[in-house]
Write a protein that holds these residues in place. Structure first.
Motif, PDB file in Angstrom:
ATOM      1  N   ALA A  71       0.809  -1.229   0.000  1.00  0.00           N
ATOM      2  CA  ALA A  71       0.000   0.000   0.000  1.00  0.00           C
ATOM      3  C   ALA A  71       0.840   1.276   0.000  1.00  0.00           C
ATOM      4  O   ALA A  71       0.451   2.272   0.609  1.00  0.00           O
ATOM      5  CB  ALA A  71      -0.971  -0.007   1.183  1.00  0.00           C
ATOM      6  N   MET A  72       1.997   1.241  -0.676  1.00  0.00           N
ATOM      7  CA  MET A  72       2.874   2.424  -0.806  1.00  0.00           C
ATOM      8  C   MET A  72       3.257   2.999   0.549  1.00  0.00           C
ATOM      9  O   MET A  72       3.351   4.208   0.726  1.00  0.00           O
ATOM     10  CB  MET A  72       2.208   3.501  -1.679  1.00  0.00           C
ATOM     11  CG  MET A  72       1.852   3.050  -3.077  1.00  0.00           C
ATOM     12  SD  MET A  72       3.239   2.375  -4.038  1.00  0.00           S
ATOM     13  CE  MET A  72       4.358   3.761  -4.104  1.00  0.00           C
ATOM     14  N   GLY A  76       5.474   7.789  -2.061  1.00  0.00           N
ATOM     15  CA  GLY A  76       5.401   7.820  -3.514  1.00  0.00           C
ATOM     16  C   GLY A  76       4.069   7.327  -4.037  1.00  0.00           C
ATOM     17  O   GLY A  76       3.142   7.022  -3.274  1.00  0.00           O
ATOM     18  N   LYS A  77       3.979   7.240  -5.358  1.00  0.00           N
ATOM     19  CA  LYS A  77       2.785   6.749  -6.042  1.00  0.00           C
ATOM     20  C   LYS A  77       3.115   5.444  -6.742  1.00  0.00           C
ATOM     21  O   LYS A  77       4.294   5.160  -6.998  1.00  0.00           O
ATOM     22  CB  LYS A  77       2.308   7.801  -7.050  1.00  0.00           C
ATOM     23  CG  LYS A  77       1.922   9.138  -6.416  1.00  0.00           C
ATOM     24  CD  LYS A  77       1.572  10.171  -7.490  1.00  0.00           C
ATOM     25  CE  LYS A  77       2.836  10.561  -8.267  1.00  0.00           C
ATOM     26  NZ  LYS A  77       2.570  11.689  -9.214  1.00  0.00           N
ATOM     27  N   GLN A  84      11.846   3.601  -8.060  1.00  0.00           N
ATOM     28  CA  GLN A  84      12.374   3.424  -6.710  1.00  0.00           C
ATOM     29  C   GLN A  84      13.360   2.269  -6.642  1.00  0.00           C
ATOM     30  O   GLN A  84      14.384   2.351  -5.964  1.00  0.00           O
ATOM     31  CB  GLN A  84      11.221   3.209  -5.723  1.00  0.00           C
ATOM     32  CG  GLN A  84      10.391   4.454  -5.471  1.00  0.00           C
ATOM     33  CD  GLN A  84       9.270   4.223  -4.467  1.00  0.00           C
ATOM     34  OE1 GLN A  84       8.984   3.086  -4.080  1.00  0.00           O
ATOM     35  NE2 GLN A  84       8.622   5.298  -4.034  1.00  0.00           N
ATOM     36  N   ALA A  85      13.050   1.181  -7.365  1.00  0.00           N
ATOM     37  CA  ALA A  85      13.990   0.056  -7.420  1.00  0.00           C
ATOM     38  C   ALA A  85      15.223   0.426  -8.238  1.00  0.00           C
ATOM     39  O   ALA A  85      16.356   0.125  -7.849  1.00  0.00           O
ATOM     40  CB  ALA A  85      13.306  -1.170  -8.015  1.00  0.00           C
ATOM     41  N   ARG A  86      15.024   1.071  -9.339  1.00  0.00           N
ATOM     42  CA  ARG A  86      16.150   1.471 -10.203  1.00  0.00           C
ATOM     43  C   ARG A  86      17.115   2.384  -9.467  1.00  0.00           C
ATOM     44  O   ARG A  86      18.342   2.226  -9.560  1.00  0.00           O
ATOM     45  CB  ARG A  86      15.599   2.189 -11.433  1.00  0.00           C
ATOM     46  CG  ARG A  86      16.662   2.695 -12.418  1.00  0.00           C
ATOM     47  CD  ARG A  86      16.043   3.700 -13.373  1.00  0.00           C
ATOM     48  NE  ARG A  86      15.518   4.859 -12.641  1.00  0.00           N
ATOM     49  CZ  ARG A  86      14.437   5.554 -13.003  1.00  0.00           C
ATOM     50  NH1 ARG A  86      13.752   5.223 -14.079  1.00  0.00           N
ATOM     51  NH2 ARG A  86      14.046   6.593 -12.289  1.00  0.00           N
ATOM     52  N   PRO A 196      -5.513   1.173  -6.777  1.00  0.00           N
ATOM     53  CA  PRO A 196      -6.003   1.648  -5.474  1.00  0.00           C
ATOM     54  C   PRO A 196      -6.984   2.816  -5.567  1.00  0.00           C
ATOM     55  O   PRO A 196      -7.707   3.091  -4.607  1.00  0.00           O
ATOM     56  CB  PRO A 196      -4.712   2.073  -4.750  1.00  0.00           C
ATOM     57  CG  PRO A 196      -3.638   1.238  -5.368  1.00  0.00           C
ATOM     58  CD  PRO A 196      -4.029   1.132  -6.810  1.00  0.00           C
ATOM     59  N   GLN A 197      -7.014   3.520  -6.692  1.00  0.00           N
ATOM     60  CA  GLN A 197      -7.914   4.665  -6.846  1.00  0.00           C
ATOM     61  C   GLN A 197      -9.267   4.278  -7.462  1.00  0.00           C
ATOM     62  O   GLN A 197     -10.171   5.122  -7.538  1.00  0.00           O
ATOM     63  CB  GLN A 197      -7.263   5.726  -7.727  1.00  0.00           C
ATOM     64  CG  GLN A 197      -5.982   6.311  -7.173  1.00  0.00           C
ATOM     65  CD  GLN A 197      -5.318   7.276  -8.133  1.00  0.00           C
ATOM     66  OE1 GLN A 197      -5.893   7.693  -9.134  1.00  0.00           O
ATOM     67  NE2 GLN A 197      -4.070   7.627  -7.853  1.00  0.00           N
ATOM     68  N   VAL A 198      -9.414   3.028  -7.878  1.00  0.00           N
ATOM     69  CA  VAL A 198     -10.582   2.645  -8.667  1.00  0.00           C
ATOM     70  C   VAL A 198     -11.863   2.660  -7.843  1.00  0.00           C
ATOM     71  O   VAL A 198     -12.922   3.086  -8.328  1.00  0.00           O
ATOM     72  CB  VAL A 198     -10.362   1.268  -9.328  1.00  0.00           C
ATOM     73  CG1 VAL A 198     -11.627   0.794 -10.030  1.00  0.00           C
ATOM     74  CG2 VAL A 198      -9.206   1.351 -10.327  1.00  0.00           C
TER      75      VAL A 198
END
Length: 346
Positions: A71-72, A76-77, A84-86, A196-198
């Motif tokens: 859930a972040m 971030g989004k 973030q991984a990169r 998550p916004q749906v």
């Protein structure tokens, strides 16, 4: 390799590490932070990420801890996750390549209309396709596993979709640019947003419907804000578990081996089967609520196939311009899916 043979000389020390168990008391502990957007109750957390974290810990005798942040929770989004991984903000992410528009054009082939069949065969095909064609596409991270959902359907609030005409003007949530192009070709108005916004978007009338597999409906409680469902089975959604490249490369060889042994093709197959089997549970909720579920018949499906042919052609033209043979790549993706589907049915 025996202990006596391992002791022959310092030159064999690295090999000895691989043939001996890890002991947390004699090795420095390692903590890996895994970030994702999905709900803690979602299948990805309960049946994949958390069990995988425990498996890594067990295989390392407690030396390696994978902390899962759903859930972040680390900020971030959802669209930020791959970056973030990169960039090393976190060690590992689980995300949709489609949340990074234009970044993974070859991966998009598995989202194209009528390409995927089911989650299990598509997940294995996606993994093999990466090995053959997509290594450069993910060169700035270390992918641990690829997999996919079952084919997606259309879930709506107030209008039942039975034909192409029923889609005209409907605002429908899309997970990626490819899905948006497909919905537009069908006459709908695509609205891009992470899952998550749906719920709120459907509840407030921001969108009329959503393009999702049944398994995603359950953890986000989307049955509460939809009443009509059209089983389209038109395209799958790819996922990737990606690790920071420097973090992976800097781990001891034995720890890298544990990560490799617990991911890759074997995990892709398991995850595909898991996602496919979870479809029934998500569908059962809609049935229990008395929702109307309509599958497309063969004649209507042929109309949808014709209407979306331009999307596949557009993808072919796009990757052709990048120097690939788009038609050959599309054919190879379809061949791989068919071969893994045949293998699972034997």
């Amino acid at each position: 390799m025996s202990v006596m043979r391992c002791a022959v000389g310092w030159a064999f020390l690295a090999a000895c590490v691989l043939c001996a168990p890890l002991h947390g008391s004699s090795a420095e502990p390692i903590t890996l932070r895994l970030h994702t957007f999905n709900s803690p109750k979602a299948i990805v957390n309960q049946l994949f990420l958390e069990p995988w974290a425990k498996e890594v810990e067990a295989r390392s005798n407690g030396r390696v801890t994978v902390q899962v942040f759903p859930a972040m929770q680390l900020g971030g989004k959802p669209a930020d996750l791959y970056g973030q991984a990169r960039d090393g903000v976190v060690d590992i992410v689980w995300t949709l390549p489609g949340y990074s528009p234009g970044r993974f054009p070859l991966t998009e082939v598995f989202e194209l209309p009528f390409v995927c069949v089911d989650a299990e065969s598509t997940s294995q095909a996606l993994t093999m396709f990466h090995r053959k064609w997509m290594r450069d596409e993910y060169r700035d991270t270390h992918p641990l596993v690829f997999h996919a959902t079952a084919p997606n359907h259309i879930h709506t609030v107030d209008r039942q979709v039975r034909t192409l005409e029923d889609l005209n003007g409907l605002e429908v949530r899309a997970a990626s640019q490819t899905v948006a192009a497909m919905l537009e070709a069908l006459g709908a108005v695509p609205v891009g947003m992470p899952v998550p916004q749906v719920y709120e978007a459907l509840a407030r009338g921001v969108v009329d419907g959503a393009w999702l597999p049944w398994t995603i409906m359950r953890p986000f409680r989307l049955h509460e804000v939809t009443r009509y469902h059209t089983e389209v089975s038109l395209g799958c959604t790819p996922f990737v578990l990606a690790m920071n490249k420097a973090r992976y490369g800097g781990l001891p060889a034995d720890v890298r081996q544990i990560l490799d042994d617990t991911t890759g093709m074997a995990l892709a197959r398991r995850l595909g089967r898991l996602w496919q089997e979870d479809e029934e549970a998500g569908r059962d909720i809609a049935v229990g609520r008395g929702h109307l579920i309509v599958p497309l018949d063969a004649a209507e499906r042929a109309r949808w196939r014709a209407a979306t042919a331009s999307v596949a052609n557009g993808w072919v033209a796009k990757v052709d311009a990048m120097g690939y043979d788009g038609r050959a790549l599309l054919a190879d993706a379809q061949r791989l899916i068919a071969s893994y589907s045949d293998a699972s049915n034997r």
